[in-house]
Design a protein around this motif. Structure first.
Motif, mmCIF file in Angstrom:
data_model
loop_
_atom_site.group_PDB
_atom_site.id
_atom_site.type_symbol
_atom_site.label_atom_id
_atom_site.label_comp_id
_atom_site.label_asym_id
_atom_site.label_seq_id
_atom_site.Cartn_x
_atom_site.Cartn_y
_atom_site.Cartn_z
ATOM 1 N N ARG A 17 0.829 -1.197 0.000
ATOM 2 C CA ARG A 17 0.000 0.000 0.000
ATOM 3 C C ARG A 17 0.870 1.255 0.000
ATOM 4 O O ARG A 17 0.407 2.342 0.332
ATOM 5 C CB ARG A 17 -0.934 0.002 1.215
ATOM 6 C CG ARG A 17 -2.022 -1.085 1.113
ATOM 7 C CD ARG A 17 -3.237 -0.742 1.944
ATOM 8 N NE ARG A 17 -2.837 -0.197 3.216
ATOM 9 C CZ ARG A 17 -2.351 -0.896 4.229
ATOM 10 N NH1 ARG A 17 -2.222 -2.199 4.122
ATOM 11 N NH2 ARG A 17 -1.987 -0.331 5.337
ATOM 12 N N THR A 66 -3.853 1.631 8.221
ATOM 13 C CA THR A 66 -5.149 0.975 8.433
ATOM 14 C C THR A 66 -5.273 0.592 9.905
ATOM 15 O O THR A 66 -4.287 0.543 10.642
ATOM 16 C CB THR A 66 -5.271 -0.304 7.595
ATOM 17 O OG1 THR A 66 -4.250 -1.211 8.017
ATOM 18 C CG2 THR A 66 -5.118 -0.023 6.114
ATOM 19 N N ALA A 80 4.908 7.116 0.590
ATOM 20 C CA ALA A 80 3.861 7.331 1.590
ATOM 21 C C ALA A 80 3.095 6.037 1.808
ATOM 22 O O ALA A 80 3.067 5.157 0.940
ATOM 23 C CB ALA A 80 2.900 8.421 1.125
ATOM 24 N N HIS A 81 2.505 5.925 2.976
ATOM 25 C CA HIS A 81 1.809 4.695 3.352
ATOM 26 C C HIS A 81 0.547 5.069 4.115
ATOM 27 O O HIS A 81 0.607 5.775 5.121
ATOM 28 C CB HIS A 81 2.737 3.865 4.247
ATOM 29 C CG HIS A 81 2.130 2.590 4.722
ATOM 30 N ND1 HIS A 81 2.109 1.447 3.963
ATOM 31 C CD2 HIS A 81 1.522 2.270 5.880
ATOM 32 C CE1 HIS A 81 1.520 0.482 4.637
ATOM 33 N NE2 HIS A 81 1.148 0.952 5.805
ATOM 34 N N ASP A 82 -0.600 4.585 3.628
ATOM 35 C CA ASP A 82 -1.853 4.793 4.353
ATOM 36 C C ASP A 82 -1.902 3.858 5.545
ATOM 37 O O ASP A 82 -1.579 2.674 5.428
ATOM 38 C CB ASP A 82 -3.049 4.457 3.449
ATOM 39 C CG ASP A 82 -3.356 5.599 2.503
ATOM 40 O OD1 ASP A 82 -3.273 6.755 2.936
ATOM 41 O OD2 ASP A 82 -3.647 5.309 1.330
ATOM 42 N N ARG A 95 -3.031 9.977 10.113
ATOM 43 C CA ARG A 95 -2.280 10.607 9.023
ATOM 44 C C ARG A 95 -1.502 9.544 8.256
ATOM 45 O O ARG A 95 -1.082 8.548 8.840
ATOM 46 C CB ARG A 95 -1.234 11.605 9.581
ATOM 47 C CG ARG A 95 -1.804 12.708 10.414
ATOM 48 C CD ARG A 95 -2.506 13.747 9.561
ATOM 49 N NE ARG A 95 -3.056 14.788 10.425
ATOM 50 C CZ ARG A 95 -2.416 15.922 10.726
ATOM 51 N NH1 ARG A 95 -1.220 16.166 10.225
ATOM 52 N NH2 ARG A 95 -2.986 16.805 11.522
ATOM 53 N N ARG A 96 -1.248 9.807 6.983
ATOM 54 C CA ARG A 96 -0.364 8.923 6.228
ATOM 55 C C ARG A 96 1.040 9.006 6.825
ATOM 56 O O ARG A 96 1.441 10.034 7.390
ATOM 57 C CB ARG A 96 -0.287 9.351 4.768
ATOM 58 C CG ARG A 96 -1.585 9.150 3.997
ATOM 59 C CD ARG A 96 -1.312 9.081 2.502
ATOM 60 N NE ARG A 96 -0.632 10.288 2.026
ATOM 61 C CZ ARG A 96 -0.117 10.403 0.813
ATOM 62 N NH1 ARG A 96 -0.201 9.383 -0.047
ATOM 63 N NH2 ARG A 96 0.489 11.506 0.421
ATOM 64 N N SER A 131 4.660 11.746 10.255
ATOM 65 C CA SER A 131 3.215 11.746 10.057
ATOM 66 C C SER A 131 2.931 12.918 9.132
ATOM 67 O O SER A 131 3.421 14.032 9.372
ATOM 68 C CB SER A 131 2.487 11.942 11.395
ATOM 69 O OG SER A 131 2.549 10.761 12.158
ATOM 70 N N GLU A 132 2.157 12.668 8.086
ATOM 71 C CA GLU A 132 1.962 13.696 7.053
ATOM 72 C C GLU A 132 1.531 15.031 7.663
ATOM 73 O O GLU A 132 0.619 15.084 8.490
ATOM 74 C CB GLU A 132 0.928 13.231 6.030
ATOM 75 C CG GLU A 132 0.890 14.130 4.805
ATOM 76 C CD GLU A 132 0.221 13.464 3.603
ATOM 77 O OE1 GLU A 132 -0.624 12.586 3.810
ATOM 78 O OE2 GLU A 132 0.576 13.822 2.454
ATOM 79 N N GLU A 180 5.777 8.994 -4.062
ATOM 80 C CA GLU A 180 5.336 10.394 -4.165
ATOM 81 C C GLU A 180 6.279 11.227 -5.016
ATOM 82 O O GLU A 180 5.841 12.114 -5.738
ATOM 83 C CB GLU A 180 5.235 11.016 -2.766
ATOM 84 C CG GLU A 180 4.326 10.265 -1.812
ATOM 85 C CD GLU A 180 2.860 10.496 -2.117
ATOM 86 O OE1 GLU A 180 2.439 11.667 -2.144
ATOM 87 O OE2 GLU A 180 2.120 9.496 -2.343
#
Lengths: 144, 144, 144, 144
Positions: free
Chosen positions: D22, D40, D36-38, D94-95, D118-119, D26
């Motif tokens: 995932r 979950t 970047a990583h979402d 945050r991503r 953290s984004e 960028e």
């Protein structure tokens, strides 16, 4: 992170605590500190390069100076871990320069990174990260 | 992993390559090597303990001796990284002992671990892992 | 270092705190702990080997289990650093085994080492050392 | 160090080689890359923070992307070591962003550092350094 020790105070502290050291304190600033080390014949490795332990020792002092410049001259702060990557051969005839910046200054732990250079060169010769354990009694601060 | 260098050959090699070293080679065996270092006044930190750089330097030599004991006396092998955790204060009046075992000996990279002790104590004072880059030309082997 | 948590208690704790984990607790003993991880297709890297992050994750859990087995089920203990050396390719069709032993269990910091293996193989696939910060309030201990 | 792979080529490569990832690419630029990583639900630790292994995995991918962006899409490059310091709790909502810069790109070894955020936050949540072994056959380059 606020600087609480001047360059002159730090230099005096190192001379007193480590009379044998040849490390000089070049700068103590808000965004990091700079130390330098003269290379002697005894510190050269086969092939005319600076030995790894000399670089590790300078990285350790750089971290120590960076931490103490923020928490005050607490001689009981101790390194708990150090990780170093050797990148290029240092030049034999240049001073070794260490630039340290703290990544984190917590109540009990400080983490910093150090870039090492041969003086005047752009490419770093090594990169280290290290962790310092900070003594819990802030009243242990030493005045110079 | 077969040992290809005797303790005496290794000791002679270190004396020649690092005339200033105070490290002695205690044992070279199939499952690892042992080195020792006498502590001098200059190496003590505030509080009477052995300085971190002295431990890092011994860990580095231990790895070097372990690698060379398997690949032969190749002076061009270089440390590429070292990671050390400081666990307990070494005793000021004991020799520092380093026991190194290789985890991996590949064609271009060797990885080893080092346990450091104050002589005669059971609990380790530090633990290090390190990586050595092995020169590609096996003909670079030096005979003593 | 005394064990204060049984294997069954630890397994129940992990299931509750990390419902998604596929790590099983194999043993909790006085000289160390053993955890295991089933490899799924999604965790394989190109070339049919286990991905690095899967090994890092198991090393992290192994350290966590080792620390908690000695200090009790304190969910607030956090990893502060981890260093891993990848030594050999794990086998794609074997469970990954992690054996962890603490080097030091202090009041605020624990340090441990983890050896990772493909089940049934003698040679390790990776070696890690890690540091855990221990929360200061021992009354934070959770009962299962 | 010249970039030889575009962001789109890298993204396509990751999707093909790691269909389950995932991580998104960028940016790929001359002075470093950004991934970047979402986050979950399954990746959160007790206390609502991102688990350490998620950060380690992103650091590993960031290094991989940085190395491949310079040497081409060689799937055989492997991480040989990774060292990570966890600095602050990432935000759960945050991503996770990873910025990687190579310190050294040699013939057989690459060394890089990764800052994780953290984004949208200024302070890093973790810092990692890692080493990649580069396969010797440059003809192993894959075209997308």
């Amino acid at each position: 992170m606020t600087v609480v020790v001047t360059r002159e105070e730090m230099a005096a502290f190192l001379r007193r605590e480590f009379p044998q050291t040849r490390v000089s304190v070049e700068a103590i600033e808000a965004d990091g500190i700079v130390v330098a080390h003269d290379i002697t014949e005894a510190e050269l490795r086969p092939g005319g390069t600076v030995s790894g332990p000399v670089m590790m020792a300078l990285a350790d002092v750089a971290l120590y100076v960076a931490v103490l410049s923020r928490i005050g001259l607490v001689p009981l702060a101790v390194t708990t871990s150090l990780n170093i990557n050797f990148l290029r051969k240092p030049l034999a005839d240049r001073r070794l320069i260490g630039r340290c910046r703290l990544m984190k200054l917590g109540k009990s732990l400080a983490v910093g990174e150090v870039w090492l250079y041969s003086e005047g060169q752009e490419e770093p010769v090594a990169h280290a990260t290290g962790t310092y354990s900070i003594p819990r009694r802030p009243d242990a601060v030493v005045t110079v």
